[in-house]
Design an enzyme around this catalytic site. Structure first.
Site, short mmCIF file in Angstrom:
data_model
loop_
_atom_site.label_atom_id
_atom_site.label_comp_id
_atom_site.label_asym_id
_atom_site.label_seq_id
_atom_site.Cartn_x
_atom_site.Cartn_y
_atom_site.Cartn_z
N PHE A 230 24.95 -20.38 -21.95
CA PHE A 230 23.75 -19.63 -21.53
C PHE A 230 22.74 -20.65 -20.98
CE2 PHE A 230 25.55 -17.50 -25.27
CZ PHE A 230 25.78 -16.22 -24.81
N ASP A 252 26.96 -19.80 -17.49
CA ASP A 252 25.96 -18.73 -17.39
C ASP A 252 26.56 -17.64 -16.50
OD1 ASP A 252 22.69 -18.76 -18.07
OD2 ASP A 252 23.28 -17.29 -16.56
N ALA A 281 29.68 -15.91 -21.37
CA ALA A 281 29.72 -17.03 -22.33
C ALA A 281 30.58 -16.69 -23.55
CB ALA A 281 28.30 -17.38 -22.76
N ASP A 298 22.42 -20.86 -26.66
CA ASP A 298 21.05 -20.34 -26.49
C ASP A 298 21.08 -18.99 -25.77
OD1 ASP A 298 18.28 -20.15 -26.37
OD2 ASP A 298 18.11 -21.42 -24.60
N CYS A 338 16.28 -16.13 -30.05
CA CYS A 338 14.93 -15.98 -29.50
C CYS A 338 14.40 -14.57 -29.73
CB CYS A 338 14.85 -16.39 -28.04
SG CYS A 338 15.92 -15.45 -26.98
N1 SAH Z 1 19.24 -22.25 -22.29
C1 SAH Z 1 18.43 -21.81 -21.17
C2 SAH Z 1 17.83 -20.44 -21.38
C3 SAH Z 1 18.82 -19.35 -21.73
S1 SAH Z 1 18.24 -17.76 -21.35
C4 SAH Z 1 17.33 -22.86 -20.90
O1 SAH Z 1 17.02 -23.62 -21.81
O2 SAH Z 1 16.80 -22.88 -19.80
C5 SAH Z 1 19.68 -16.86 -21.43
C6 SAH Z 1 20.63 -17.04 -20.25
O3 SAH Z 1 21.82 -16.35 -20.60
C7 SAH Z 1 20.19 -16.48 -18.92
O4 SAH Z 1 20.25 -17.50 -17.97
C8 SAH Z 1 21.19 -15.38 -18.58
O5 SAH Z 1 21.55 -15.39 -17.20
C9 SAH Z 1 22.38 -15.78 -19.41
N2 SAH Z 1 23.28 -14.73 -19.88
C10 SAH Z 1 22.98 -13.52 -20.39
N3 SAH Z 1 24.09 -12.90 -20.84
C11 SAH Z 1 25.12 -13.75 -20.61
C12 SAH Z 1 26.52 -13.71 -20.87
N4 SAH Z 1 27.07 -12.67 -21.47
N5 SAH Z 1 27.27 -14.78 -20.52
C13 SAH Z 1 26.72 -15.83 -19.90
N6 SAH Z 1 25.40 -15.95 -19.65
C14 SAH Z 1 24.62 -14.92 -19.99
#
Ligand code: SAH
Length: 393
Positions: A230, A252, A281, A298, A338
Site C-alpha cells: 500500500f 499499490d 496487496a 500501511d 489509520c
Molecule cells: N503508505 C502510503 C500511504 C498508504 S494509503 C504512504 O506512506 O504514502 C493506502 C494506499 O493503499 C493507497 O495508495 C491506495 O491506492 C492503496 N490501496 C487501497 N486498496 C488497495 C489494495 N487492495 N491493494 C493495493 N493497494 C491498495
C-alpha cells in the site's frame, strides 16, 4: 444566535471539553434559520450556557464545539487559533528538516473542521465542517497575512465529497488565494525529495502523518530487502532506498500513485534495485514470492465505522499473518492502522492473533503514531487515528 439545548443528562462529555455533540444529544431552539454552519450557543437542559459551536443540521455529528464556558467567542477567534497553531510549528525542532507539514490539525488545534497542510510555498486547505465552509471568505482574506508573504504563494482548497454531503455543503475545490499551484510541488524531508500532487493526490497530496515512521524505516533499512505494501507515492520505499536498502518492492492498486513512486525512487536512489507491482496487496502478499527483511503494511482505513471493526480486524490479521510468513528471521514489520476505531489495544490483539497463527513469536520494538504537527487534544481521543507497531520476528 441560536441555542442548542441539551437533553437532560447529555452534558457530561461537553463539561469534559469533548468538542462533539451528536444529533441525539439535543436540539436547536430559537427563531431564525438553522442553516448549515450556523453558530450556536450550547445550553444545558436547565439553561446553563456551556459553550459555543458550529451547527451541522444534516449530520449526526450535529455541533462541533469550539469554545467552552459562558463567554462568547471573539469574532476572529479562529484566526487567532490559526496564528497560534502556526507559531507552535515554527518553534518545533521535529519539523526543522522538512518544508512540508500540517499547519492546522482540526480539533487537535482547537479548530474543529479545519485542516491546513503546507507544502513548501503552497497551502492545501480542507474545510471539513459546515461551520468552516461558512468561514471560507474570511479565511481566504486572513491566511495570507498569517505567513510571511514570500513564504506562501497560494492556498488551494480540497474537498471530500462524502464529508460535504454529510455536512450539507457543496463540494468546492479551487484557489482560496493566489494562482493555482502547478500540480507538483517539490518538498524536502530529511535527505529525501518528493513531488506532491496537491490537486489530484490522495488526502492533501502526501502522507505527512507518516513522517516519523519514514524516519524509523530509513534507520533500519540499510542492507535490507524492503517491501512497501500500500505504498501510494512510495514514501516508505523511497526513504528506505535513499538510506541504503538492498532492494525495494512496492505494491499499490493505483497506477498514478506508482508512477509518482517510480519518479521518487529514480530521483532519490537511482541505483537501488526496485520492483514495482500494480495490484491487490492482499493477493500479492498471499501469492508466491521472495521473502523480506523489512516490511511496511500501511493499508487504507479498513474500519471507517464502528460497525466495520470485526470485518476490518479479520482483514488486518490476514495481512499481518501473511506479512509474517514473508518475513525472514529477524525481519521488522511496520504495521499500521489509520482508523481510530482500531486503536492501539485492539491492534496489538490483532498482531498477537497473527503471530500465533503464523507460529512465529514476535517482539514489539516500537510504537508509532502521527508526528508532532498532528497534535491530538486529550479532550478528543478520536483525533488519534494513526496507530503503528514495529514488530520483530
Ligand atoms: N503508505 C502510503 C500511504 C498508504 S494509503 C504512504 O506512506 O504514502 C493506502 C494506499 O493503499 C493507497 O495508495 C491506495 O491506492 C492503496 N490501496 C487501497 N486498496 C488497495 C489494495 N487492495 N491493494 C493495493 N493497494 C491498495
Amino acid at each position: 444566535m441560536l441555542d442548542f439545548v441539551l437533553e437532560p443528562g447529555r452534558d457530561r462529555a461537553l463539561r469534559n471539553r469533548h468538542p462533539w455533540l451528536l444529533s441525539r444529544s439535543g436540539e436547536v431552539r430559537g427563531a431564525g434559520d438553522a442553516a448549515p454552519g450556523s453558530s450556536v450557543r450550547v445550553v444545558s437542559s436547565d439553561g446553563e450556557v456551556l459553550g459555543y459551536g458550529d451547527l451541522s443540521p444534516a449530520s449526526s455529528l450535529r455541533v462541533r464545539v469550539h469554545h467552552f464556558g459562558k463567554e462568547e467567542p471573539a469574532e476572529d477567534w479562529f484566526v487567532r487559533r490559526i496564528e497560534a497553531a502556526i507559531a507552535r510549528r515554527a518553534g518545533d525542532p521535529s519539523l526543522a528538516a522538512t518544508d512540508a507539514h500540517r499547519l492546522v490539525n482540526a480539533e487537535g488545534d482547537g479548530l474543529p473542521g479545519l485542516v491546513i497542510d503546507r507544502y513548501k510555498d503552497v497551502l492545501v486547505v480542507k474545510l471539513q465542517s459546515a461551520g468552516m465552509h461558512r468561514r471560507r471568505e474570511r479565511l481566504a482574506a486572513a491566511l495570507p497575512g498569517l505567513l510571511p508573504p514570500a513564504e506562501v504563494v497560494c492556498a488551494w482548497e480540497r474537498a471530500d465529497a462524502a464529508a460535504c454531503r454529510r455536512e450539507g455543503v457543496p463540494v468546492v475545490e479551487g484557489p482560496l488565494f493566489g494562482d493555482p499551484p502547478s500540480a507538483k510541488v517539490a518538498i524536502r524531508e530529511g535527505a529525501c525529495h518528493f513531488e506532491v500532487d496537491v490537486i489530484h493526490g490522495q488526502k492533501t497530496g502526501f502522507y505527512l502523518d507518516q513522517r516519523d515512521a519514514r524516519a524509523w524505516v530509513a534507520k533500519y533499512a540499510p542492507g535490507r530487502d524492503v517491501l512497501d505494501l500500500f505504498c501510494y507515492s512510495g514514501g516508505f520505499a523511497t526513504a528506505a532506498a535513499q538510506a541504503g536498502a538492498a532492494s525495494v518492492t512496492l505494491v499499490d492498486s493505483s497506477a498514478p500513485a506508482l508512477e509518482t513512486a517510480e519518479h521518487h525512487l529514480q530521483a532519490n536512489a537511482p541505483d537501488c534495485p526496485r520492483t514495482v507491482v500494480k495490484g491487490d496487496a492482499f493477493e500479492t502478499l498471499r501469492g508466491e514470492g521472495p521473502d523480506f527483511d523489512l516490511l511496511v503494511v500501511d493499508p487504507p482505513p479498513l474500519a471507517r465505522r464502528r460497525s466495520q471493526v470485526a470485518k476490518a480486524s479479520r482483514a488486518q490479521k490476514d495481512l499481518l499473518l501473511h506479512a509474517l510468513r514473508r518475513a525472514r528471521p529477524g525481519a521488522l514489520v511496520f504495521a499500521f492502522s489509520c482508523s481510530h476505531h482500531m486503536g492501539p489495544d485492539l491492534f496489538r490483539k490483532i498482531a498477537f492473533g497473527a503471530s500465533r497463527d503464523a507460529g512465529r513469536p514476535v517482539q514489539v520494538v516500537g510504537s508509532l503514531g502521527a508526528p508532532s504537527d498532528h497534535p491530538v487534544s486529550l479532550d478528543h481521543p478520536e483525533g488519534a487515528y494513526l496507530t503503528g507497531l514495529v514488530l520483530r520476528t
